[in-house]
Design a protein around this motif. Structure first.
Motif, PDB file in Angstrom:
ATOM      1  N   THR A  90       0.831  -1.200   0.000  1.00 54.22           N
ATOM      2  CA  THR A  90       0.000   0.000   0.000  1.00 54.22           C
ATOM      3  C   THR A  90       0.870   1.256   0.000  1.00 54.22           C
ATOM      4  O   THR A  90       1.894   1.314   0.680  1.00 54.22           O
ATOM      5  CB  THR A  90      -0.911   0.016   1.246  1.00 54.22           C
ATOM      6  N   LEU A  91       0.460   2.255  -0.758  1.00 56.65           N
ATOM      7  CA  LEU A  91       1.123   3.553  -0.741  1.00 56.65           C
ATOM      8  C   LEU A  91       0.813   4.229   0.591  1.00 56.65           C
ATOM      9  O   LEU A  91      -0.354   4.419   0.937  1.00 56.65           O
ATOM     10  CB  LEU A  91       0.627   4.410  -1.901  1.00 56.65           C
ATOM     11  N   VAL A  92       1.860   4.582   1.343  1.00 56.52           N
ATOM     12  CA  VAL A  92       1.684   5.206   2.647  1.00 56.52           C
ATOM     13  C   VAL A  92       2.372   6.572   2.634  1.00 56.52           C
ATOM     14  O   VAL A  92       3.580   6.666   2.408  1.00 56.52           O
ATOM     15  CB  VAL A  92       2.264   4.342   3.787  1.00 56.52           C
ATOM     16  N   CYS A  93       1.595   7.625   2.873  1.00 55.78           N
ATOM     17  CA  CYS A  93       2.116   8.995   2.867  1.00 55.78           C
ATOM     18  C   CYS A  93       1.994   9.582   4.263  1.00 55.78           C
ATOM     19  O   CYS A  93       0.926   9.502   4.890  1.00 55.78           O
ATOM     20  CB  CYS A  93       1.336   9.855   1.879  1.00 55.78           C
ATOM     21  N   ALA A  94       3.076  10.161   4.744  1.00 54.70           N
ATOM     22  CA  ALA A  94       3.100  10.767   6.072  1.00 54.70           C
ATOM     23  C   ALA A  94       3.915  12.047   6.026  1.00 54.70           C
ATOM     24  O   ALA A  94       4.730  12.233   5.118  1.00 54.70           O
ATOM     25  CB  ALA A  94       3.690   9.791   7.088  1.00 54.70           C
ATOM     26  N   GLY A  95       3.714  12.913   7.002  1.00 58.19           N
ATOM     27  CA  GLY A  95       4.411  14.189   7.008  1.00 58.19           C
ATOM     28  C   GLY A  95       5.426  14.306   8.123  1.00 58.19           C
ATOM     29  O   GLY A  95       5.156  13.895   9.253  1.00 58.19           O
ATOM     30  N   ARG A  96       6.592  14.838   7.773  1.00 54.22           N
ATOM     31  CA  ARG A  96       7.665  15.074   8.738  1.00 54.22           C
ATOM     32  C   ARG A  96       7.913  13.817   9.572  1.00 54.22           C
ATOM     33  O   ARG A  96       7.747  13.782  10.791  1.00 54.22           O
ATOM     34  CB  ARG A  96       7.343  16.268   9.630  1.00 54.22           C
ATOM     35  N   VAL A  97       8.337  12.767   8.893  1.00 52.92           N
ATOM     36  CA  VAL A  97       8.536  11.465   9.520  1.00 52.92           C
ATOM     37  C   VAL A  97       9.838  11.472  10.323  1.00 52.92           C
ATOM     38  O   VAL A  97      10.901  11.780   9.790  1.00 52.92           O
ATOM     39  CB  VAL A  97       8.585  10.353   8.451  1.00 52.92           C
ATOM     40  N   ASP A  98       9.743  11.142  11.600  1.00 54.74           N
ATOM     41  CA  ASP A  98      10.942  11.098  12.442  1.00 54.74           C
ATOM     42  C   ASP A  98      11.711   9.807  12.183  1.00 54.74           C
ATOM     43  O   ASP A  98      11.183   8.838  11.619  1.00 54.74           O
ATOM     44  CB  ASP A  98      10.567  11.202  13.921  1.00 54.74           C
ATOM     45  N   SER A  99      12.962   9.784  12.603  1.00 56.25           N
ATOM     46  CA  SER A  99      13.843   8.658  12.291  1.00 56.25           C
ATOM     47  C   SER A  99      13.361   7.359  12.927  1.00 56.25           C
ATOM     48  O   SER A  99      13.485   6.286  12.327  1.00 56.25           O
ATOM     49  CB  SER A  99      15.269   8.969  12.746  1.00 56.25           C
ATOM     50  N   GLU A 100      12.795   7.435  14.126  1.00 54.93           N
ATOM     51  CA  GLU A 100      12.306   6.226  14.794  1.00 54.93           C
ATOM     52  C   GLU A 100      11.164   5.596  14.004  1.00 54.93           C
ATOM     53  O   GLU A 100      11.126   4.380  13.801  1.00 54.93           O
ATOM     54  CB  GLU A 100      11.862   6.558  16.213  1.00 54.93           C
ATOM     55  N   THR A 101      10.223   6.422  13.561  1.00 59.10           N
ATOM     56  CA  THR A 101       9.103   5.906  12.776  1.00 59.10           C
ATOM     57  C   THR A 101       9.584   5.362  11.448  1.00 59.10           C
ATOM     58  O   THR A 101       9.118   4.310  10.974  1.00 59.10           O
ATOM     59  CB  THR A 101       8.064   7.022  12.548  1.00 59.10           C
ATOM     60  N   GLU A 102      10.532   6.050  10.820  1.00 63.33           N
ATOM     61  CA  GLU A 102      11.065   5.590   9.542  1.00 63.33           C
ATOM     62  C   GLU A 102      11.736   4.232   9.683  1.00 63.33           C
ATOM     63  O   GLU A 102      11.535   3.340   8.857  1.00 63.33           O
ATOM     64  CB  GLU A 102      12.055   6.616   8.998  1.00 63.33           C
ATOM     65  N   ARG A 103      12.521   4.044  10.742  1.00 59.44           N
ATOM     66  CA  ARG A 103      13.180   2.749  10.961  1.00 59.44           C
ATOM     67  C   ARG A 103      12.159   1.648  11.216  1.00 59.44           C
ATOM     68  O   ARG A 103      12.288   0.534  10.685  1.00 59.44           O
ATOM     69  CB  ARG A 103      14.141   2.849  12.148  1.00 59.44           C
ATOM     70  N   ALA A 104      11.136   1.954  12.016  1.00 59.45           N
ATOM     71  CA  ALA A 104      10.117   0.945  12.317  1.00 59.45           C
ATOM     72  C   ALA A 104       9.352   0.544  11.062  1.00 59.45           C
ATOM     73  O   ALA A 104       9.027  -0.635  10.870  1.00 59.45           O
ATOM     74  CB  ALA A 104       9.155   1.488  13.377  1.00 59.45           C
ATOM     75  N   ALA A 105       9.068   1.506  10.195  1.00 61.51           N
ATOM     76  CA  ALA A 105       8.372   1.202   8.944  1.00 61.51           C
ATOM     77  C   ALA A 105       9.245   0.352   8.030  1.00 61.51           C
ATOM     78  O   ALA A 105       8.780  -0.632   7.427  1.00 61.51           O
ATOM     79  CB  ALA A 105       7.961   2.493   8.244  1.00 61.51           C
ATOM     80  N   ARG A 106      10.513   0.733   7.923  1.00 62.30           N
ATOM     81  CA  ARG A 106      11.427  -0.011   7.056  1.00 62.30           C
ATOM     82  C   ARG A 106      11.566  -1.452   7.520  1.00 62.30           C
ATOM     83  O   ARG A 106      11.639  -2.382   6.703  1.00 62.30           O
ATOM     84  CB  ARG A 106      12.790   0.677   7.038  1.00 62.30           C
ATOM     85  N   ALA A 107      11.573  -1.674   8.832  1.00 63.00           N
ATOM     86  CA  ALA A 107      11.692  -3.023   9.367  1.00 63.00           C
ATOM     87  C   ALA A 107      10.497  -3.895   8.978  1.00 63.00           C
ATOM     88  O   ALA A 107      10.610  -5.131   8.916  1.00 63.00           O
ATOM     89  CB  ALA A 107      11.828  -2.971  10.891  1.00 63.00           C
TER      90      ALA A 107
END
Length: 289
Positions: A90-107
């Motif tokens: 799914t295409l997921v769009c978010a604003g001003r993504v912090d590094s913790e959230t980015e790492r959790a999503a990538r995992a």
């Protein structure tokens, strides 16, 4: 297209309403207090994201550490719970993504596209922020902008647009910047230029000081140089650029205007986010074809 809109403030709620009025299929979660049409809001995150082609998360995506930014929700929701419900397809769009959230999503194999990194949105957001700053100054001072003396610290997007609006309304505007080239542009546009690194000794003249730099600029020593009735507005994102504890101890009027577009122009701000996401969707479709 089928959208899921999860969390956020009135900007995101306005975006969901626009999707609905334009005929898109949209389901919302964690927006219970946004006064949206009842048919848009579903009781579970799973139901909201089921069959969605695009999931829209807030700006900023995360609120306090580890939680979804959802000031209009009836309950708190952990960000890892939200991410666990999403499909990597799914295409997921978010604003001003912090590094913790980015790492959790990538995992989890989820690609988070940060719509706040898009120039069309950052410029539009800067416009709304500048207009909001002007509104704050007019509300919180007993003087006219005409002939008032205002310092704008920083000459990025927000600094440029704020200074431009203030000058157009008759204020005498000083802008500070670190780069020589920026200071040249400030003077070329008929304003006074200062070096942000050398503000000491310059501050007592100002009725209003507006900071746009997210770094410790207005320290206690500089704040002590201001007149007691000077209005200080910080437009910078976290961690901000003003020592608010020192400002309070000194009796200064200090306002940290976070997420100002969502406060003063949520409909316009929501429309800008939606237009940006539509651009992202269009570009991805063209790329795949």
């Amino acid at each position: 297209m089928r959208f899921a809109v999860i969390g956020g403030d009135m900007r995101i709620a306005s975006l969901a309403q626009m999707l609905y009025l334009r005929g898109d299929a949209v389901r919302c979660f964690a927006l219970e207090r946004a006064d949206l049409p009842p048919e848009l809001c579903v009781p579970s995150l799973t139901e909201a994201v089921r069959s969605a082609e695009c999931v829209i998360l807030p700006l900023p995506a995360a609120g306090r550490r580890g939680f979804l930014n959802a000031p209009l929700a009836n309950a708190e929701h952990r960000m890892d719970t939200v991410l666990a419900a999403l499909s990597p397809e799914t295409l997921v769009c978010a604003g001003r993504v912090d590094s913790e959230t980015e790492r959790a999503a990538r995992a989890r194999g989820i690609e988070l596209i940060d719509y706040f990194q898009r120039e069309e949105l950052t410029v539009g957001n800067a416009v709304a922020t500048a207009e909001g700053a002007v509104s704050l100054i007019m509300q919180d001072t007993a003087i006219t902008l005409w002939r008032s003396r205002v310092l704008v610290i920083g000459y990025g997007r927000v600094g440029k647009l704020t200074a431009d609006r203030l000058r157009a309304m008759g204020a005498e505007v000083w802008c500070s910047a670190r780069k020589c080239g920026d200071r040249a542009w400030i003077e070329a546009f008929g304003m006074h230029a200062l070096d942000t690194r050398a503000l000491s000794g310059e501050l007592r003249r100002f009725d209003v000081v507006v900071n746009t730099v997210p770094a410790p600029i207005l320290t206690e020593s500089l704040l002590r140089e201001l007149c007691p009735d000077t209005l200080c507005i910080d437009l910078a994102s976290r961690p901000g650029g003003m020592d608010f504890a020192a400002a309070g101890a000194l009796g200064l009027r200090a306002v940290w205007a976070l997420s100002l577009p969502g406060e003063v122009a949520p409909i316009s701000a929501g429309g800008m986010i939606l237009d940006t996401i539509r651009n992202i969707v269009k570009e991805r479709h063209e790329w795949k074809n």
